[in-house]
Design an enzyme around this catalytic site. Structure first.
Site, PDB file in Angstrom:
ATOM      1  N   ASP A   1       1.001  -1.329  -0.018  1.00 46.07           N
ATOM      2  CA  ASP A   1      -0.010   0.220  -0.091  1.00 46.07           C
ATOM      3  C   ASP A   1       0.944   1.267   0.076  1.00 46.07           C
ATOM      4  O   ASP A   1       1.884   1.232  -0.445  1.00 46.07           O
ATOM      5  CB  ASP A   1      -0.996  -0.044   1.159  1.00 46.07           C
ATOM      6  CG  ASP A   1      -2.208   0.674   0.665  1.00 46.07           C
ATOM      7  OD1 ASP A   1      -2.382   1.661   0.635  1.00 46.07           O
ATOM      8  OD2 ASP A   1      -3.252  -0.166   0.749  1.00 46.07           O
TER       9      ASP A   1
ATOM     10  N   HIS B   1      -3.508   5.929   3.344  1.00 44.44           N
ATOM     11  CA  HIS B   1      -4.445   4.790   3.255  1.00 44.44           C
ATOM     12  C   HIS B   1      -3.628   3.668   3.804  1.00 44.44           C
ATOM     13  O   HIS B   1      -4.590   2.616   4.166  1.00 44.44           O
ATOM     14  CB  HIS B   1      -4.573   4.677   1.525  1.00 44.44           C
ATOM     15  CG  HIS B   1      -5.227   3.660   1.120  1.00 44.44           C
ATOM     16  ND1 HIS B   1      -4.960   2.270   0.939  1.00 44.44           N
ATOM     17  CD2 HIS B   1      -6.634   3.736   0.501  1.00 44.44           C
ATOM     18  CE1 HIS B   1      -5.950   1.552   0.119  1.00 44.44           C
ATOM     19  NE2 HIS B   1      -7.008   2.420   0.312  1.00 44.44           N
TER      20      HIS B   1
ATOM     21  N   SER C   1     -11.230  -1.217  -0.659  1.00 40.30           N
ATOM     22  CA  SER C   1      -9.849  -1.131   0.210  1.00 40.30           C
ATOM     23  C   SER C   1     -10.363  -1.532   1.533  1.00 40.30           C
ATOM     24  O   SER C   1      -9.138  -1.879   2.128  1.00 40.30           O
ATOM     25  CB  SER C   1      -9.290   0.211   0.066  1.00 40.30           C
ATOM     26  OG  SER C   1      -8.570   0.483  -1.337  1.00 40.30           O
TER      27      SER C   1
END
Length: 622
Positions: free
Chosen positions: A207, A258, A447
């Site tokens: 990520d 994220h 996600s």
């Protein structure tokens, strides 16, 4: 210099970032729940859970580590099934081979000989055996290994002591995490935690990297930064061992951080009186940085998949703590059939026994048109909301293996209902240093769904090993997740399927501790078609048909539907794409294997998706 394909994260972010991150980013971002400032330093170093050996225990109950009662079931017709004396003799022989029989001196100096008592036959036909002394974990594993090596034994296990489910973490904002606890829309995490917290497992999160965070730091294991392009990386250097997230903002937008949100869902430190809980809080999280400003390159992601799963990458030190599970909450447009390097990297990871979990994407589109969501061998995760229904943005289709909470807009009065809550940072572009910048953040997207499943896989692997079972293969993990999923509260439309339902952590963990049946396959009746067979690319569906003596031919075939399948046939054995007696592998779904004068017995038929397939019919004719 021409650049390779960019991949972006699959959560919904700030609207200012939308244009830069293309179709995978649109909609919502919230930062409305600040990190509690009062008492932060006092709880950062809170006491660790109880421990016995290398086993972390939950709550105040120690895990059962010694056993004197065992359940053994023999196959029908076995002598030990019919005779108590024969049963005792075979179990005693197994104990002798395991080295646990005979005289043993205990810690207090008392010498005893192992005795066996047949207590009763269970309603299932299994037998309950009691030993004259308790066996420790090593002795238990040795005895079970010998019992299970006997071909007459169907299964053998300890007679576990089960207790009421009462483990509730003391994290103060667990109440926000409906996605763990909601009776129909959640993943039933607390019930799974009564068995395991994921101890011993490593989950790699590919990520944006990670941030130091008071509710995550203790569960981080060393990762790597795979971004070569300095424009994308934004940290002033290329590949190195520092996987920290320096921000992924584009233009005047804000950073998502994220990777920290995803990592928090997988393994935020739990039962520490601080913030939130992680799905597999006893596991370790390995941050692997592949996304930066504007996304990340396929070439970097492919190398990261290889490295995180234990493979070698030129110029990068080998991973000393390779992961059992990879989470990829990222994706790009285009079928995986056009993304050979990603498929090859995933094939390598799967060959090393590593489960690859990926987000389906947020385009309200068929996941077959996105990569890695449509790749073979992965577990592709769609999203659902607090209403237990498909999230409006989630990609769908035969490529989606299972669904997990990813958030949704609801008609409820509480705006927090839509979010998936995890960890983040108060910074707008670059992060604010911990602990001042530590935040609890709500996001929605596939996600957010994917790391729920990656965490559950870590729980499953940990539970399997603790129960004395071999580590689960990626195919076994996928089968268990699909077979144990809870139904949607509102089923998705037929045109937008998202697998069999919402992942059920408790049921999946329980199944992971049981024997995997050897004789699998759905039974085909002569000349009766099984219609509506659906699967993802790489899925293998197994069928069997029993052919009586005297038949002149056997025709095993598939037809209809969409996609592309191949069939592999084995006589009295389960075939695969690499081990079979006959095969048919043509473009499309019209496949057939014809056997003249077949020998009587059971024929197994494996239908393998060369691409995602839907509504295929399978038939056997003799």
């Amino acid at each position: 210099m021409k650049k390779s394909t960019r991949i972006v994260c699959t959560s919904t972010l700030a609207t200012a970032v939308v244009a830069a991150l293309s179709a995978f980013a649109s909609g919502y971002f919230t930062d409305t729940t600040p990190w509690p400032s009062s008492g932060l330093s006092a709880v950062t170093g809170s006491a660790a859970p109880f421990a016995v050996g290398n086993k972390v225990l939950l709550g105040s109950k120690p895990a059962q580590a010694r056993f004197d009662r065992f359940i053994v079931k023999y196959h029908d017709g076995a002598v030990a099934q019919r005779s108590t004396a024969a049963l005792i003799n075979t179990v005693n022989a197994a104990a002798t081979r395991a080295g646990v029989a005979g005289m043993k001196t205990t810690a207090n100096g008392t010498s005893t000989v192992l005795g066996l008592q047949h207590m009763r036959k269970l309603a299932t036909g299994a037998d309950l055996i009691r030993l004259s002394r308790q066996l420790d974990q090593a002795e238990t594993n040795a005895l079970l290994e010998q019992l299970r090596a006997d071909p007459a034994v169907k299964y053998a296990q300890p007679d576990f002591i089960k207790q009421r489910a009462d483990f509730t973490p003391n994290d103060p904002r667990l109440d926000l995490q409906w996605h763990y606890t909601h009776p129909s829309a959640g993943i039933s995490a607390p019930a799974a935690w009564d068995t395991t917290a994921g101890e011993g497992a490593v989950v790699a999160v590919l990520d944006t990297g990670y941030l130091d965070h008071a509710d995550l730091n203790a569960n981080i294991v060393a990762g790597y930064d795979f971004i070569i392009d300095t424009e994308v990386a934004g940290d002033g250097d290329g590949r190195d061992a520092d996987a920290h997230d320096t921000g992924d903002w584009v233009g005047g937008g804000r950073s998502s951080f994220h990777g920290t949100h995803v990592a928090g869902t997988v393994g935020a430190v739990t039962n520490n009186g601080l913030a939130l809980a992680g799905v597999a809080f006893g596991a370790k999280v390995q941050p692997v940085r592949v996304l930066g400003h504007g996304g990340g390159y396929t070439s970097d992601i492919a190398d990261a998949i290889t490295w995180a799963s234990g493979g070698s990458v030129d110029g990068v030190p080998d991973n000393t703590t390779p992961a059992e599970v990879l989470n990829l909450s990222l994706g790009g447009s285009g079928s995986c059939s056009q993304d050979s390097v990603t498929q090859e990297a995933i094939d390598g990871a799967v060959s090393r026994g590593v489960t690859v979990v990926v987000a389906a994407g947020n385009d309200n589109d068929d996941a077959a048109f996105h990569s890695p969501a449509s790749c073979k061998g992965v577990i592709t995760v769609g999203a659902s909301g607090i209403d237990g229904a498909r999230s409006y943005f989630s990609n769908y289709g035969a490529s989606v293996s299972v669904t997990a909470p990813g958030g949704n807009a609801t008609s409820g009065s509480d705006p927090n209902d839509r979010w998936i809550w995890s960890l983040g940072n108060s910074g707008t572009t670059t992060p604010v240093a911990s602990p001042d910048g530590d935040r609890m953040v709500g996001m929605i997207g596939t996600s957010m769904a994917s790391p729920h499943v990656a965490g559950v896989v870590a729980l499953m692997q940990s539970a399997a090993v603790a129960a004395g079972r071999p580590a689960l293969t990626p195919a076994q993990v996928k089968t268990i997740l699909r077979n144990t999923a809870k139904p949607f509260t509102v089923a998705p439309p037929v045109s937008k399927p998202q697998g069999p339902g919402i992942v059920n952590a408790a049921a999946a963990v329980e199944a992971a501790t049981q024997d995997i049946p050897v004789d699998q396959g759905e039974l085909l009746s002569n000349r009766v078609a099984l219609a509506g067979q659906t699967g993802a690319a790489g899925d293998a569906k197994l069928y069997k048909i029993v052919v009586p003596a005297g038949k002149t031919s056997l025709n095993l075939r598939t037809y209809g539907g969409t996609g592309n399948v191949s069939i592999y046939v084995g006589y009295e054995r389960m075939p695969s794409a690499t081990s079979f007696d006959r095969k048919s592998a043509k473009p499309g779904n019209s496949e057939a294997v014809v056997i003249t004068n077949p020998v009587a017995g059971t024929y197994y038929l494996s239908v393998v998706g060369e691409t995602a397939f839907a509504n295929v019919s399978v038939m056997g004719l003799y």
